[in-house]
Design a protein around this motif. Sequence first.
Motif, short mmCIF file in Angstrom:
data_model
loop_
_atom_site.label_atom_id
_atom_site.label_comp_id
_atom_site.label_asym_id
_atom_site.label_seq_id
_atom_site.Cartn_x
_atom_site.Cartn_y
_atom_site.Cartn_z
N ALA A 104 0.86 -1.19 0.00
CA ALA A 104 0.00 0.00 0.00
C ALA A 104 0.89 1.23 0.00
O ALA A 104 1.77 1.37 0.85
N GLY A 105 0.70 2.13 -0.95
CA GLY A 105 1.58 3.27 -1.14
C GLY A 105 1.69 4.21 0.04
O GLY A 105 2.70 4.87 0.20
N TYR A 106 0.67 4.29 0.86
CA TYR A 106 0.73 5.23 1.97
C TYR A 106 1.58 4.72 3.12
O TYR A 106 1.88 5.45 4.05
N GLU A 107 1.99 3.46 3.08
CA GLU A 107 2.85 2.90 4.11
C GLU A 107 4.32 3.07 3.70
O GLU A 107 4.67 2.85 2.54
N PRO A 108 5.20 3.46 4.62
CA PRO A 108 6.61 3.65 4.26
C PRO A 108 7.27 2.34 3.84
O PRO A 108 6.91 1.27 4.31
N VAL A 109 8.22 2.46 2.94
CA VAL A 109 9.00 1.31 2.49
C VAL A 109 10.48 1.61 2.72
O VAL A 109 10.87 2.77 2.83
#
Length: 139
Positions: A104-109
């Motif tokens: 999910a893009g809103y979670e940091p990677v």
Amino acid sequence: MPTLTELPQWTIRTSGDEVTFTHVPAERGSGGGPRVWSGRGLGLREGDLPAFGKALGEVMKLPAYWRARARSARPEADWSPPRRDPGDGFVYVTGPCRLARDHAGYEPVASFTLELADVRGLRVRIAAHLHLGRSAPGA
């Protein structure tokens, strides 16, 4: 042959025609890692942009970058102008960055990958954003 470059906030690893950027947070548990929507774009904390711009420049010094550009038959990726979100302090660009897995893009990677041939366009966008001081809302 893979190349590894380590900077204070970024580790850069090239392999073939790809480069993987791994974010090294200034503080453990800061939760401020990049946000990536695989194939669509990424977001970085505004304070991380200068170091990321430097990391992009370091990639462009590598022989692997120049070899990949020479081999690439497709046009360079079109990155959008950076857009600052005053609500979260992130700066977003659309373009072809990738993740190794669904996320999910809103979670940091911790890391993301680009084609080496696409680095220049992103560097130009980030450098222009920093040069123009585009930190005002809506800029």
